[in-house]
Design an enzyme around this catalytic site. Structure first.
Site, mmCIF file in Angstrom:
data_model
loop_
_atom_site.group_PDB
_atom_site.id
_atom_site.type_symbol
_atom_site.label_atom_id
_atom_site.label_comp_id
_atom_site.label_asym_id
_atom_site.label_seq_id
_atom_site.Cartn_x
_atom_site.Cartn_y
_atom_site.Cartn_z
ATOM 1 N N GLU A 99 0.843 -1.206 0.000
ATOM 2 C CA GLU A 99 0.000 0.000 0.000
ATOM 3 C C GLU A 99 0.874 1.250 0.000
ATOM 4 O OE1 GLU A 99 -2.434 1.515 -0.604
ATOM 5 O OE2 GLU A 99 -4.274 0.955 0.393
ATOM 6 N N ASP A 100 0.299 2.357 -0.424
ATOM 7 C CA ASP A 100 1.034 3.623 -0.314
ATOM 8 C C ASP A 100 0.694 4.347 0.978
ATOM 9 O OD1 ASP A 100 -1.547 4.008 -1.271
ATOM 10 O OD2 ASP A 100 -1.038 5.838 -2.337
ATOM 11 N N ASP A 103 -4.907 5.286 5.874
ATOM 12 C CA ASP A 103 -5.472 6.530 6.404
ATOM 13 C C ASP A 103 -6.583 6.125 7.384
ATOM 14 O OD1 ASP A 103 -6.876 8.981 6.617
ATOM 15 O OD2 ASP A 103 -6.289 9.615 4.634
ATOM 16 N N PHE A 152 -2.572 16.555 3.929
ATOM 17 C CA PHE A 152 -2.761 15.825 2.679
ATOM 18 C C PHE A 152 -1.402 15.510 2.061
ATOM 19 C CE2 PHE A 152 -4.532 14.442 -1.277
ATOM 20 C CZ PHE A 152 -5.614 13.731 -0.800
ATOM 21 N N ARG A 165 1.266 12.637 -8.543
ATOM 22 C CA ARG A 165 1.781 11.271 -8.352
ATOM 23 C C ARG A 165 3.230 11.151 -8.814
ATOM 24 N NH1 ARG A 165 -2.522 7.708 -7.261
ATOM 25 N NH2 ARG A 165 -4.435 8.131 -8.390
HETATM 26 C C1 PRP Z 1 -5.885 5.846 -1.365
HETATM 27 C C2 PRP Z 1 -4.644 5.080 -0.966
HETATM 28 C C3 PRP Z 1 -5.176 3.935 -0.167
HETATM 29 C C4 PRP Z 1 -6.444 4.480 0.460
HETATM 30 C C5 PRP Z 1 -6.194 4.805 1.891
HETATM 31 O O1 PRP Z 1 -6.377 5.304 -2.533
HETATM 32 O O2 PRP Z 1 -3.927 4.653 -2.105
HETATM 33 O O3 PRP Z 1 -5.477 2.819 -0.988
HETATM 34 O O4 PRP Z 1 -6.787 5.648 -0.280
HETATM 35 O O5 PRP Z 1 -7.320 5.399 2.478
HETATM 36 P P1 PRP Z 1 -8.146 4.765 3.658
HETATM 37 O O6 PRP Z 1 -7.188 4.133 4.636
HETATM 38 O O7 PRP Z 1 -8.862 5.967 4.263
HETATM 39 O O8 PRP Z 1 -9.117 3.785 3.098
HETATM 40 P P2 PRP Z 1 -7.381 6.076 -3.513
HETATM 41 O O9 PRP Z 1 -8.768 5.601 -3.251
HETATM 42 O O10 PRP Z 1 -7.151 7.547 -3.418
HETATM 43 O O11 PRP Z 1 -6.950 5.533 -4.923
HETATM 44 P P3 PRP Z 1 -5.524 5.663 -5.659
HETATM 45 O O12 PRP Z 1 -4.576 4.698 -4.964
HETATM 46 O O13 PRP Z 1 -5.829 5.261 -7.058
HETATM 47 O O14 PRP Z 1 -5.057 7.095 -5.528
#
Ligand code: PRP
Length: 178
Positions: A99-100, A103, A152, A165
């Site tokens: 994961e990146d 949150d 953010f 990105r």
């Molecule tokens: C972001 C991020 C995680 C998730 C974390 O993805 O990459 O997968 O949100 O948030 P959370 O812990 O509150 O669920 P996003 O939906 O923005 O998609 P992306 O990876 O394509 O940017």
């Protein structure tokens, strides 16, 4: 947040590189000889995963799922959408999810729950960043890069509304003083 928002470096590309190297060392110790399945969550993990995998010098397989929780906005919507599902067999595999950012934890909790039902031999999580201040559900991160503040975060794969990105550093998005 608007189009005037400017990214400020939180962790430089050098710090990111050193941290990815540390994570790779930890993962190498645990997964050598296990032919694990590294499962990246798109899109955010693409840059981290590519750099991490280059440092893992043993056989492994790569898979992606595309989940989405933010939609076009700044806040997680809490509703997880599977945009592109899993194609590889998970049963009996050592699965390491990449994961990146964790949150609220809703996205990863959803995915780990989904994967657990498929009976992997083991299931662990590696996340580049963690924002524990916003957590809504408990999540164990087995391999963690950075803890980040409740700001953010963009760059090194992370976006705001699909922007930033491409930045090589991990940045905080701040309002310009106008
Ligand atoms: C972001 C991020 C995680 C998730 C974390 O993805 O990459 O997968 O949100 O948030 P959370 O812990 O509150 O669920 P996003 O939906 O923005 O998609 P992306 O990876 O394509 O940017």
């Amino acid at each position: 947040m608007d189009s005037q928002s400017k990214p400020r470096i939180l962790f430089s590309r050098g710090e990111v590189e050193a941290t990815v190297r540390r994570l790779a060392t930890e993962i190498r110790q645990d997964y050598q000889g296990k032919n694990p399945l590294l499962l990246g969550i798109l899109k955010g993990s693409f840059m981290f995963m590519a750099d991490l995998i280059r440092l893992l010098d043993f056989p492994l397989e790569v898979e992606f799922v595309r989940l989405s929780s933010y939609g076009g906005g700044r806040e997680s919507s809490g509703k997880i959408k599977v945009v592109q599902g899993l194609r590889s067999e998970v049963r009996g595999r050592d699965v390491l999810v990449i994961e990146d950012i964790v949150d609220t934890g809703l996205t990863i909790a959803f995915l780990l729950d989904y994967l657990r039902k498929k009976k992997p031999a083991s299931l662990k999580l590696c996340s580049l960043t963690d924002k524990p201040s916003r957590r809504q559900v408990p999540v164990t991160i087995d391999y963690l890069g950075f803890t980040v503040p409740d700001k953010f975060i963009v760059g090194y794969g992370l976006d705001w509304d699909e922007k930033f990105r491409y930045l090589p550093d991990i940045c905080v998005l701040e309002q310009e003083n106008r």
